[in-house]
Write a protein that holds these residues in place. Structure first.
Motif, short mmCIF file in Angstrom:
data_model
loop_
_atom_site.label_atom_id
_atom_site.label_comp_id
_atom_site.label_asym_id
_atom_site.label_seq_id
_atom_site.Cartn_x
_atom_site.Cartn_y
_atom_site.Cartn_z
N PHE A 142 178.25 89.79 165.13
CA PHE A 142 176.74 90.21 164.35
C PHE A 142 176.97 88.83 162.53
O PHE A 142 176.04 88.36 162.20
N ASN A 143 178.29 89.42 162.41
CA ASN A 143 178.09 88.69 161.15
C ASN A 143 177.90 87.38 160.53
O ASN A 143 177.39 86.15 160.12
N GLU A 144 178.59 86.28 162.14
CA GLU A 144 178.48 85.08 162.06
C GLU A 144 177.25 84.13 162.21
O GLU A 144 177.12 83.51 161.90
N LEU A 145 176.59 85.73 162.94
CA LEU A 145 175.39 85.10 163.28
C LEU A 145 174.35 84.61 161.74
O LEU A 145 173.54 84.12 161.90
N LEU A 146 174.69 85.78 160.90
CA LEU A 146 173.92 86.02 159.43
C LEU A 146 174.55 85.03 159.22
O LEU A 146 173.92 84.12 157.83
#
Length: 180
Positions: A76-80
């Motif tokens: 999730f944070n990588e995508l953000l």
């Protein structure tokens, strides 16, 4: 994807130029990244394009083999983070297009900007579709609830009252120290 072995063309000769080779495997080397020689279609634009793709893919895989790639722990944070980089690229491309004059080749810069816009739209659409913000909030809420349960259990095990103002102040102080 690896490159085909550079040995021999995979085609069978028709014998048009050399009747003695009719029906036999071709003995010519294939074009780089291809499976057939130039006489058997290796010069065709589509074959050249696929061969170039295979060559680039094999080169990229060779380079990647030397990297120590770690799995993504928090997608999730990588995508953000990726979304932020893509939006930064879009802004940079927009600024380049705005600074161009007619002799700088605006078409190439405009194509880069348009591609950045497309990627920005796609990644933001992915994030919206996956409802990442609400998932991250749910994860944070679960972690907070777990922490409250642990603190409550420890306080009770120690024979203290969780509603005691001194106990609550001590918990607040310790949590603030951890966050700092």
């Amino acid at each position: 994807m690896t490159l085909p072995s550079p040995g021999r063309c995979t085609a069978t000769c028709s014998g048009r130029q050399r009747p003695d080779l009719a029906g036999k495997p071709c003995r010519n080397p294939p074009v780089r990244g291809g499976t057939v020689c130039r006489m058997h279609g290796g010069s065709a634009p589509t074959v050249k394009a696929k061969a170039a793709e295979r060559t680039a893919d094999a080169g990229l895989r060779g380079v990647l083999a030397g990297y120590d790639i770690t799995p993504v722990g928090d997608p999730f944070n990588e995508l953000l983070t990726l979304a932020g980089e893509i939006l930064g690229m879009k802004d940079l491309a927009r600024d380049l297009v705005a600074d161009l004059n007619a002799t700088d080749g605006p078409d190439a810069h405009l194509a880069v900007y348009e591609r950045a816009l497309d990627r920005s739209g796609k990644i933001l659409g992915d994030i919206a579709r996956l409802k990442i913000d609400s998932r991250l909030a749910s994860i944070s809420e679960q972690q907070a609830n777990t922490l409250v349960q642990v603190i409550t259990a420890v306080v009770r095990r120690l024979g203290l009252d969780i509603d005691d103002l001194q106990v609550r102040a001590a918990v607040r102080t310790e949590l603030a120290a951890v966050q700092a």
